[in-house]
Enzyme design. Structure first.
Site, PDB file in Angstrom:
ATOM      1  N   TYR A  28     -14.761  10.266  -1.294  1.00 28.07           N
ATOM      2  CA  TYR A  28     -13.683   9.859  -2.208  1.00 28.07           C
ATOM      3  C   TYR A  28     -13.658  10.669  -3.501  1.00 28.07           C
ATOM      4  O   TYR A  28     -12.667  10.634  -4.235  1.00 28.07           O
ATOM      5  CB  TYR A  28     -13.790   8.360  -2.524  1.00 28.07           C
ATOM      6  CG  TYR A  28     -13.205   7.491  -1.438  1.00 28.07           C
ATOM      7  CD1 TYR A  28     -11.850   7.188  -1.416  1.00 28.07           C
ATOM      8  CD2 TYR A  28     -13.995   6.986  -0.411  1.00 28.07           C
ATOM      9  CE1 TYR A  28     -11.296   6.399  -0.425  1.00 28.07           C
ATOM     10  CE2 TYR A  28     -13.451   6.201   0.597  1.00 28.07           C
ATOM     11  CZ  TYR A  28     -12.098   5.907   0.584  1.00 28.07           C
ATOM     12  OH  TYR A  28     -11.553   5.121   1.571  1.00 28.07           O
ATOM     13  N   ARG A  35      -0.786   7.901   3.881  1.00 31.51           N
ATOM     14  CA  ARG A  35      -1.800   7.251   4.747  1.00 31.51           C
ATOM     15  C   ARG A  35      -1.304   5.876   5.230  1.00 31.51           C
ATOM     16  O   ARG A  35      -1.554   5.499   6.371  1.00 31.51           O
ATOM     17  CB  ARG A  35      -3.118   7.130   3.975  1.00 31.51           C
ATOM     18  CG  ARG A  35      -4.224   6.381   4.710  1.00 31.51           C
ATOM     19  CD  ARG A  35      -4.722   7.098   5.950  1.00 31.51           C
ATOM     20  NE  ARG A  35      -5.679   6.283   6.686  1.00 31.51           N
ATOM     21  CZ  ARG A  35      -5.884   6.371   8.003  1.00 31.51           C
ATOM     22  NH1 ARG A  35      -5.225   7.256   8.730  1.00 31.51           N
ATOM     23  NH2 ARG A  35      -6.765   5.594   8.588  1.00 31.51           N
ATOM     24  N   ARG A  71       0.851  -1.209   0.000  1.00 32.85           N
ATOM     25  CA  ARG A  71       0.000   0.000   0.000  1.00 32.85           C
ATOM     26  C   ARG A  71       0.883   1.254   0.000  1.00 32.85           C
ATOM     27  O   ARG A  71       0.593   2.228  -0.701  1.00 32.85           O
ATOM     28  CB  ARG A  71      -0.915  -0.008   1.237  1.00 32.85           C
ATOM     29  CG  ARG A  71      -1.747   1.258   1.342  1.00 32.85           C
ATOM     30  CD  ARG A  71      -2.733   1.219   2.499  1.00 32.85           C
ATOM     31  NE  ARG A  71      -3.510   2.448   2.542  1.00 32.85           N
ATOM     32  CZ  ARG A  71      -4.515   2.676   3.384  1.00 32.85           C
ATOM     33  NH1 ARG A  71      -4.860   1.754   4.257  1.00 32.85           N
ATOM     34  NH2 ARG A  71      -5.175   3.816   3.360  1.00 32.85           N
ATOM     35  N   ASN A  78     -10.663  -4.386  -0.607  1.00 35.27           N
ATOM     36  CA  ASN A  78     -10.564  -3.341  -1.631  1.00 35.27           C
ATOM     37  C   ASN A  78      -9.615  -3.735  -2.748  1.00 35.27           C
ATOM     38  O   ASN A  78      -8.900  -4.725  -2.616  1.00 35.27           O
ATOM     39  CB  ASN A  78     -10.073  -2.043  -0.954  1.00 35.27           C
ATOM     40  CG  ASN A  78     -11.234  -1.190  -0.496  1.00 35.27           C
ATOM     41  OD1 ASN A  78     -12.214  -1.030  -1.225  1.00 35.27           O
ATOM     42  ND2 ASN A  78     -11.135  -0.649   0.707  1.00 35.27           N
ATOM     43  N   HIS A 132     -16.849   4.150  -4.121  1.00 38.38           N
ATOM     44  CA  HIS A 132     -15.988   5.294  -3.810  1.00 38.38           C
ATOM     45  C   HIS A 132     -16.144   6.385  -4.870  1.00 38.38           C
ATOM     46  O   HIS A 132     -15.179   7.085  -5.206  1.00 38.38           O
ATOM     47  CB  HIS A 132     -14.503   4.866  -3.683  1.00 38.38           C
ATOM     48  CG  HIS A 132     -14.235   4.078  -2.430  1.00 38.38           C
ATOM     49  ND1 HIS A 132     -12.973   3.721  -2.031  1.00 38.38           N
ATOM     50  CD2 HIS A 132     -15.068   3.612  -1.457  1.00 38.38           C
ATOM     51  CE1 HIS A 132     -13.040   3.046  -0.896  1.00 38.38           C
ATOM     52  NE2 HIS A 132     -14.293   2.968  -0.518  1.00 38.38           N
ATOM     53  N   CYS A 187     -19.296  -1.618   0.775  1.00 38.25           N
ATOM     54  CA  CYS A 187     -18.370  -0.602   1.273  1.00 38.25           C
ATOM     55  C   CYS A 187     -18.994   0.092   2.479  1.00 38.25           C
ATOM     56  O   CYS A 187     -20.205   0.285   2.534  1.00 38.25           O
ATOM     57  CB  CYS A 187     -18.144   0.413   0.159  1.00 38.25           C
ATOM     58  SG  CYS A 187     -17.262   1.889   0.679  1.00 38.25           S
ATOM     59  N   ASP A 188     -18.139   0.489   3.423  1.00 38.59           N
ATOM     60  CA  ASP A 188     -18.691   1.131   4.627  1.00 38.59           C
ATOM     61  C   ASP A 188     -18.656   2.652   4.587  1.00 38.59           C
ATOM     62  O   ASP A 188     -19.096   3.300   5.530  1.00 38.59           O
ATOM     63  CB  ASP A 188     -17.962   0.630   5.878  1.00 38.59           C
ATOM     64  CG  ASP A 188     -16.507   1.079   5.897  1.00 38.59           C
ATOM     65  OD1 ASP A 188     -16.052   1.715   4.942  1.00 38.59           O
ATOM     66  OD2 ASP A 188     -15.831   0.795   6.902  1.00 38.59           O
TER      67      ASP A 188
HETATM   68  P1  NAD Z   1      -4.340  -5.762   6.932  1.00 37.77           P
HETATM   69  O1  NAD Z   1      -3.138  -5.803   6.052  1.00 37.77           O
HETATM   70  O2  NAD Z   1      -4.197  -5.426   8.351  1.00 37.77           O
HETATM   71  O3  NAD Z   1      -5.060  -7.185   6.851  1.00 37.77           O
HETATM   72  C1  NAD Z   1      -5.238  -7.911   5.704  1.00 37.77           C
HETATM   73  C2  NAD Z   1      -4.947  -9.394   5.969  1.00 37.77           C
HETATM   74  O4  NAD Z   1      -5.232 -10.101   4.754  1.00 37.77           O
HETATM   75  C3  NAD Z   1      -3.488  -9.701   6.333  1.00 37.77           C
HETATM   76  O5  NAD Z   1      -3.409 -10.413   7.538  1.00 37.77           O
HETATM   77  C4  NAD Z   1      -3.002 -10.532   5.149  1.00 37.77           C
HETATM   78  O6  NAD Z   1      -2.055 -11.514   5.506  1.00 37.77           O
HETATM   79  C5  NAD Z   1      -4.285 -11.151   4.661  1.00 37.77           C
HETATM   80  N1  NAD Z   1      -4.234 -11.657   3.285  1.00 37.77           N
HETATM   81  C6  NAD Z   1      -3.649 -11.085   2.218  1.00 37.77           C
HETATM   82  N2  NAD Z   1      -3.812 -11.863   1.142  1.00 37.77           N
HETATM   83  C7  NAD Z   1      -4.514 -12.948   1.536  1.00 37.77           C
HETATM   84  C8  NAD Z   1      -5.001 -14.112   0.860  1.00 37.77           C
HETATM   85  N3  NAD Z   1      -4.806 -14.298  -0.445  1.00 37.77           N
HETATM   86  N4  NAD Z   1      -5.684 -15.021   1.588  1.00 37.77           N
HETATM   87  C9  NAD Z   1      -5.900 -14.836   2.902  1.00 37.77           C
HETATM   88  N5  NAD Z   1      -5.464 -13.764   3.582  1.00 37.77           N
HETATM   89  C10 NAD Z   1      -4.788 -12.820   2.904  1.00 37.77           C
HETATM   90  O7  NAD Z   1      -5.365  -4.757   6.210  1.00 37.77           O
HETATM   91  P2  NAD Z   1      -6.543  -3.865   6.810  1.00 37.77           P
HETATM   92  O8  NAD Z   1      -6.126  -2.450   6.788  1.00 37.77           O
HETATM   93  O9  NAD Z   1      -7.047  -4.419   8.068  1.00 37.77           O
HETATM   94  O10 NAD Z   1      -7.638  -3.984   5.668  1.00 37.77           O
HETATM   95  C11 NAD Z   1      -8.130  -5.207   5.211  1.00 37.77           C
HETATM   96  C12 NAD Z   1      -8.961  -5.023   3.969  1.00 37.77           C
HETATM   97  O11 NAD Z   1     -10.229  -4.471   4.279  1.00 37.77           O
HETATM   98  C13 NAD Z   1      -8.349  -4.083   2.933  1.00 37.77           C
HETATM   99  O12 NAD Z   1      -8.590  -4.585   1.639  1.00 37.77           O
HETATM  100  C14 NAD Z   1      -9.116  -2.806   3.132  1.00 37.77           C
HETATM  101  O13 NAD Z   1      -9.078  -1.978   2.039  1.00 37.77           O
HETATM  102  C15 NAD Z   1     -10.483  -3.380   3.399  1.00 37.77           C
HETATM  103  N6  NAD Z   1     -11.484  -2.484   3.989  1.00 37.77           N
HETATM  104  C16 NAD Z   1     -12.580  -2.226   3.239  1.00 37.77           C
HETATM  105  C17 NAD Z   1     -13.588  -1.431   3.710  1.00 37.77           C
HETATM  106  C18 NAD Z   1     -14.743  -1.142   2.797  1.00 37.77           C
HETATM  107  O14 NAD Z   1     -15.461  -0.211   2.988  1.00 37.77           O
HETATM  108  N7  NAD Z   1     -14.976  -1.890   1.716  1.00 37.77           N
HETATM  109  C19 NAD Z   1     -13.494  -0.895   4.988  1.00 37.77           C
HETATM  110  C20 NAD Z   1     -12.358  -1.174   5.764  1.00 37.77           C
HETATM  111  C21 NAD Z   1     -11.357  -1.996   5.243  1.00 37.77           C
HETATM  112  C1  G6P Z   2     -13.291   3.676   4.282  1.00 38.38           C
HETATM  113  C2  G6P Z   2     -13.454   3.021   2.961  1.00 38.38           C
HETATM  114  C3  G6P Z   2     -12.697   1.741   2.900  1.00 38.38           C
HETATM  115  C4  G6P Z   2     -11.266   1.921   3.361  1.00 38.38           C
HETATM  116  C5  G6P Z   2     -11.344   2.405   4.794  1.00 38.38           C
HETATM  117  C6  G6P Z   2     -10.069   2.445   5.596  1.00 38.38           C
HETATM  118  O1  G6P Z   2     -14.068   3.050   5.237  1.00 38.38           O
HETATM  119  O2  G6P Z   2     -14.787   2.802   2.633  1.00 38.38           O
HETATM  120  O3  G6P Z   2     -12.822   1.211   1.631  1.00 38.38           O
HETATM  121  O4  G6P Z   2     -10.530   0.756   3.246  1.00 38.38           O
HETATM  122  O5  G6P Z   2     -11.932   3.661   4.748  1.00 38.38           O
HETATM  123  O6  G6P Z   2      -9.140   3.329   5.154  1.00 38.38           O
HETATM  124  P1  G6P Z   2      -7.779   3.500   5.961  1.00 38.38           P
HETATM  125  O7  G6P Z   2      -7.081   4.550   5.202  1.00 38.38           O
HETATM  126  O8  G6P Z   2      -8.164   3.907   7.355  1.00 38.38           O
HETATM  127  O9  G6P Z   2      -7.094   2.161   5.932  1.00 38.38           O
HETATM  128 MN    MN Z   3     -14.921   1.423   0.873  1.00 36.93          MN
END
Ligand code: NAD
Ligand code: G6P
Ligand code: MN
Length: 447
Positions: A270, A290, A95, A149, A202, A171-172
């Site tokens: 976004y 970030r 990232r 994501n 987004h 998405c949240d």
């Molecule tokens: P993080 O790196 O802390 O956690 C991600 C985990 O996924 C890690 O432990 C990693 O080892 C694991 N991983 C990676 N590839 C994998 C695979 N192929 N199989 C199994 N596990 C795997 O990341 P985070 O900041 O906690 O975020 C996690 C995800 O959630 C991100 O994609 C983030 O963008 C998403 N997210 C989305 C929303 C939304 O609104 N859609 C909100 C919050 C977070």
């Molecule tokens: C928002 C978005 C997510 C994003 C999250 C965390 O909730 O909807 O898609 O992954 O923010 O962003 P951050 O920069 O805190 O990891």
């Molecule tokens: Mn999102």
């Protein structure tokens, strides 16, 4: 009818969001009974820290829960009703590169938008498919609620390459924005809001907001947006709330300028990346993005709390807290399991929901969710301005997925060139060549 108990797998067991979501599942037990939780990750070391701490917490607070964690797909995905997926392929290290490489070329770097989002998309599609394929192999009737994501690109990949899969992409961000709008209007629970919304993930706009009696809240919300963006909607949720870091606070304030571009609608935060890319670049620190803020903040905090629990052997007095913000996931699981027919914003094939827009686009629109999946709520025709922006952006997303599927350098270059965050084909190529280098082993070979 008595509720059955559900078996849930959390994919991305080592995620910073896992403890909050796991604890939230316990808190919501009365309406969504869960008797088995499995954490799955492909990074045993990272997952073990989160899982061991959660194990201690569960023993103390939910002794009947059948909890386990594994890196073995068969164990993780057999006998499962719901898979909650939040994986990050490449972790924060990648990232950071997604954010910093574009900045080196003078264009913005963001987790899900512009060049960074494209790079992450090229890594994420394969990871999400891997999990989806395991789920389908071992629990073909399960539902996967995916918020890994970049959701827009992942959703388009699912539409094109896994059209029959039981996956819902969500998405949240709009949930948080609805919390804020409810708060602006003195309403405690965002679930009381009736809304209309259209866009891509987004990349969308609220067009109507009513309270539960059907009173129009748009005039009041617009007054706040014109003055302070989303800032008037901030609750004092302490340091437990999501989106409270300095950069997020700026984003909520900047929504004032985003709103000014079209004061008829209420924008997703976004959109600032597409409407004010020059401002984003000017206000970015190319050495501290970030990803650095998250690694120094959320990651340290969550993993620190986990290590402390493991060391002490108890979760009593720990920093562990349910993620109240994530209850929408249980709302969605309940809707699928119990046929609640509640309204959710989902990322789904357009297919006429926005009548003057590409039927094959993955759009974010309100849907009614029940046992048999979702039904879209028609949003009718959208204005020229948004339509123009969305046509450009959806083409970016489609080209990324085609580039991934075909291994096409040309299409990925076109995707970057078309992004509103990148000013020329030359810069797009320079960024692309650096991203290819950085993503060796994560992206398919491009030719
Ligand atoms: P993080 O790196 O802390 O956690 C991600 C985990 O996924 C890690 O432990 C990693 O080892 C694991 N991983 C990676 N590839 C994998 C695979 N192929 N199989 C199994 N596990 C795997 O990341 P985070 O900041 O906690 O975020 C996690 C995800 O959630 C991100 O994609 C983030 O963008 C998403 N997210 C989305 C929303 C939304 O609104 N859609 C909100 C919050 C977070
Ligand atoms: C928002 C978005 C997510 C994003 C999250 C965390 O909730 O909807 O898609 O992954 O923010 O962003 P951050 O920069 O805190 O990891
Ligand atoms: Mn999102």
């Amino acid at each position: 009818m008595a509720k059955k108990s559900y078996s849930v797998t959390i994919a991305g067991g080592g995620s910073t969001f896992t403890p909050g979501i796991a604890l939230m599942l316990l808190e919501e037990h009365d309406r969504f009974p869960v008797d088995r939780v499995v954490f799955y990750d492909n990074n045993a070391e990272r997952q073990e820290i989160v899982a061991k701490a959660c194990e201690i917490y569960f023993k103390e607070n939910a002794p009947d829960l059948d909890f386990s964690y594994t890196t073995d797909p068969e164990k993780a995905f057999t006998g499962v009703d719901f898979v909650l997926a939040h994986i990050r392929v490449g972790l924060y290290a990648m990232r950071e590169l997604d954010e910093k490489i574009p900045l080196k070329h003078g264009v913005l770097g963001q987790e899900t938008c512009g060049a960074g989002g494209i790079a992450y998309g090229m890594r994420s599609i394969g990871g999400v498919f891997e999990i989806l394929d395991y789920m389908e192999k071992y629990s073909p009737n399960a539902w996967m609620l995916n918020y890994s994501n970049p959701a827009a690109i992942v959703a388009e990949a699912c539409r094109l390459l896994r059209p029959n899969s039981r996956i819902i992409n969500i998405c949240d961000m709009p949930i948080d924005l609805m919390d804020k709008m409810a708060h602006m209007c003195g309403i405690k629970d965002r679930r009381e809001l009736q809304y209309s919304y259209f866009g891509l993930n987004h990349f969308g706009w609220f067009t109507e907001i009513y309270d539960k009696e059907g009173n129009d809240l748009m005039p009041e919300i617009k007054r706040h947006m014109a003055k302070n963006g989303y800032m008037d909607g901030f609750e004092t949720a302490g340091d437990k709330a999501q989106h409270i870091d300095e950069s997020w606070v700026h984003t909520f304030g900047k929504a004032k300028d985003v709103y000014a571009v079209d004061p008829e609608t209420i924008p997703n935060t976004y959109l600032k990346y597409y409407l004010f890319p020059d401002y984003v670049v000017e206000t970015s620190n190319p050495d501290y993005t970030r990803a650095n803020e998250v690694m120094d903040g959320r990651e340290k905090k969550v993993f620190g709390a986990c290590r402390e629990i493991i060391e002490k052997g108890t979760a009593k007095g720990s920093d562990f807290e349910a993620d109240a913000h994530a209850t929408y996931i249980v709302d969605l699981a309940c809707a699928l399991a119990e046929n609640t027919l509640e309204r959710f914003l989902l990322i789904v094939p357009n297919d006429g929901a926005i009548s003057n827009f590409d039927p094959t686009a993955m759009v974010e629109v309100p849907c009614i969710v029940g046992k048999n999946g979702y039904e879209k709520i028609c949003q009718g025709q959208i204005p020229q301005f948004q339509k123009g922006m969305m046509e450009q952006q959806v083409s970016v997303e489609k080209l990324v997925v085609q580039a991934w599927a075909e291994g096409s350098y040309q299409k990925l270059w076109q995707a970057l060139t078309l992004s509103a965050t990148i000013p020329s084909a030359k810069i797009a190529k320079d960024v692309l060549d650096d991203l290819i280098e950085a993503n060796k082993g994560f992206w398919p070979e491009l030719s």
